[in-house]
Scaffold this active site. Structure first.
Site, PDB file in Angstrom:
ATOM      1  N   ASP A  25       0.623  -1.090  -0.035  1.00 37.32           N
ATOM      2  CA  ASP A  25      -0.025  -0.267  -0.011  1.00 37.32           C
ATOM      3  C   ASP A  25       0.672   1.417  -0.022  1.00 37.32           C
ATOM      4  O   ASP A  25       0.481   2.321   0.469  1.00 37.32           O
ATOM      5  CB  ASP A  25      -0.880   0.030   1.193  1.00 37.32           C
ATOM      6  N   LYS A  28       1.635   2.008  -5.307  1.00 33.21           N
ATOM      7  CA  LYS A  28       2.289   1.407  -6.327  1.00 33.21           C
ATOM      8  C   LYS A  28       1.432   2.038  -7.528  1.00 33.21           C
ATOM      9  O   LYS A  28       1.743   1.922  -8.792  1.00 33.21           O
ATOM     10  CB  LYS A  28       2.453   0.022  -6.063  1.00 33.21           C
ATOM     11  N   GLY A  52      -4.416  -4.254  -3.878  1.00 38.60           N
ATOM     12  CA  GLY A  52      -5.620  -3.184  -4.137  1.00 38.60           C
ATOM     13  C   GLY A  52      -4.635  -2.074  -4.628  1.00 38.60           C
ATOM     14  O   GLY A  52      -4.155  -1.242  -3.619  1.00 38.60           O
ATOM     15  N   HIS A  53      -4.473  -1.936  -5.822  1.00 40.58           N
ATOM     16  CA  HIS A  53      -3.884  -0.756  -6.182  1.00 40.58           C
ATOM     17  C   HIS A  53      -4.595   0.416  -6.933  1.00 40.58           C
ATOM     18  O   HIS A  53      -5.399   0.607  -7.830  1.00 40.58           O
ATOM     19  CB  HIS A  53      -2.783  -1.037  -7.458  1.00 40.58           C
ATOM     20  N   GLN A 233       1.738  -6.099  -3.248  1.00 39.26           N
ATOM     21  CA  GLN A 233       2.428  -6.308  -1.810  1.00 39.26           C
ATOM     22  C   GLN A 233       3.765  -5.392  -1.649  1.00 39.26           C
ATOM     23  O   GLN A 233       3.938  -4.343  -2.128  1.00 39.26           O
ATOM     24  CB  GLN A 233       2.598  -7.597  -1.227  1.00 39.26           C
TER      25      GLN A 233
END
Ligand code: GDP
Ligand code: IMO
Ligand code: MG
Length: 444
Positions: A25, A28, A52-53, A233
């Protein structure tokens, strides 16, 4: 879709790996989207829908879990590499989400036929195992899917192409797992017919995107195309080098890009580490600089630190330079992007951790086991805050002295240059350093 170019004059040649340098988080999604403006190919190399980007463009917010963060750029080809584990439900939902924004993946997405599939039983198992193990996983079936992969019993995307064999594999896989659910967990069995029908249907929908991405990406590299390898990640969640067992089940570190895409190490020409200006972590595991007080709450509030995948509140703490230096070492980071610097705008004082000690003794290396890491006392340096909003379009030299000082401290300690500063969630909210402008023209 790309809009105005922010990275005027910045070119990324060859293969650049973009990784999260902390516990995920770090931003990215935003950075890869920005860099993708200059890339021919953006390729995800590990993880799955645990990621979750987030990309924010104007008033639109896109949260991507599986599709690479270059998808908003029409000219960029997005690859889901062999190292990724693919959940058909998540992928289908994501494609629908993008289509609802008028973004078509037609011709812009390639899925490795060697990638493994996440099955409904993986998600169920993830949740059942979590009852005892308490890692705080995302419950997306990631660990159990990689278990099957390394056990040589996984089902891969290529298996979707042979319907008869797929049906056999599915029936056998579900039969075995159902036995487990019954005997070990006393959990209800899964409906074989329903799952078989779902996966056969999924095959129809993604057939057009399945390809030999290993050959594609190698040909792209050899023909001089610019490739961005997107990690999910973060390094400290790496299965080998992270805070085991409180890690994910894949290799987010830069080395994972080679195995996860089928690119040789000689292809990699640069590694960008993304680090938040403070630290966060979701789920369980040691976190030496965690702030379980008002300051931590303040970081969470200002930084909107809630998981993009699960919505869980993220644990917050000061920037851990000892951990970041370790991350730079194992990844070979040659440039840093410091994100969410704006979150610190109103702090009077900002602390950075420059070392650990245990029982008064300095710790020489980043501890390899979580029990030791949980015992360390972080040693802090306190730096003055800058008390103003940071604006894009300025050079690093024009930044407040205190901000410059914060960056210098990081660069000196980590031995890597900070080349970009995130000053807000939006695509344009970035300060590009002069050095990035000058040297990235030849960064490979
Ligand atoms: P990722 O998993 O590394 O892509 O990061 P996430 O998307 O899970 O979380 C990062 C969050 O911070 C998202 O909500 C982004 O929109 C936001 N973000 C990214 N960069 C910045 C920044 O520089 N400042 C602020 N305030 N928010 C940012
Ligand atoms: P992005 O790509 C932050 C964490 C989970 C848990 C551990 C194992 O958005 O940075 P898993 O479901 O992978 O088996 O969970 O890893 N985790 C993440 N934390 N960002 C992520 O992804 C994460 N993906 C997994 O919270 O602690
Ligand atoms: Mg995320």
């Amino acid at each position: 879709m790309c809009g105005r170019s922010i990275l005027r004059g910045v070119y990324f040649m060859s293969v650049r790996v973009v990784i999260g340098a902390q516990w995920g988080d770090e931003g990215k999604g935003k950075v890869v989207d920005l860099f993708a403006e200059q890339a021919d190919v953006v390729a995800r190399y590990q993880g799955g829908a645990n990621a979750g980007h987030t990309i924010v463009v104007g008033d639109k917010k896109y949260i991507l879990h599986l599709i690479p963060s270059g998808i908003l750029h029409e000219e960029t080809v997005c690859v889901i590499g062999n190292g990724v584990v693919i959940d058909p439900v998540a992928l289908t939902e994501e494609i629908a989400m993008l289509e609802s924004f008028g973004i078509s993946i037609e011709g812009g997405l390639k899925i490795s036929h060697k990638a493994h599939l996440i099955m409904p039983y993986h998600k169920l198992l993830d949740q059942l195992i979590e009852r005892d193990q308490k890692i705080g996983t995302t419950g997306r079936g990631i660990g159990p899917s990689y278990i099957d992969k390394y056990n040589r019993s996984g089902i891969r995307i290529v298996d979707l192409l042979d319907r008869t064999r797929l049906e056999e594999q599915l029936r056998e896989g579900i039969r075995q797992k159902n036995e487990w659910f019954r005997k070990v967990y006393d959990a209800p069995e899964l409906d074989v017919e329903k799952i078989v029908a779902e996966y056969l249907d999924f095959d129809k929908r993604i057939d057009a995107y399945i390809t030999d991405t290993t050959s594609y990406i190698n040909e792209a590299w050899r023909s001089g195309k610019s490739i961005l390898a997107e990690g999910a990640q973060g390094a400290l969640l790496d299965i080998d080098h992270g805070t085991y067992p409180f890690v994910t089940s894949s290799s987010p570190t830069s080395g994972g890009a080679c195995t996860g895409l089928g690119l040789p190490p000689t292809a990699i020409t640069g590694i960008t580490g993304i680090a938040k200006a403070y630290c966060t972590r979701v789920g369980a595991g040691p976190f030496p600089t965690e702030l379980e007080d008002e300051t931590g709450e303040r970081l969470r509030k200002i930084g909107s630190e809630f998981g993009a995948t699960t919505g869980r509140p993220r644990r917050c703490g000061w920037l851990d330079l000892f951990a970041l230096r370790y991350s730079a070492m194992i990844n070979g980071i040659d440039e840093l992007v410091l994100t969410k610097l704006d979150v610190l705008n109103e702090f009077d004082e900002i602390k950075v951790c420059t070392g650990y000690e245990i029982d008064g003794e300095p710790v020489k290396y980043f501890p390899s086991d979580s029990a030791t890491l949980a015992k360390v006392k972080p040693l802090y340096e306190t730096l003055p805050g800058w008390h103003c909003d940071l604006q894009s379009g300025v050079s690093f030299d024009e930044l407040p002295l205190e901000t410059r000082n914060y960056i210098d401290t990081i660069e000196e300690y980590v031995c890597a240059p900070v080349r970009y500063l995130g000053i807000g969630p939006g695509r344009e909210e970035i300060i590009v350093g002069d050095v990035a402008m000058e040297s990235s023209a030849v960064v490979g």
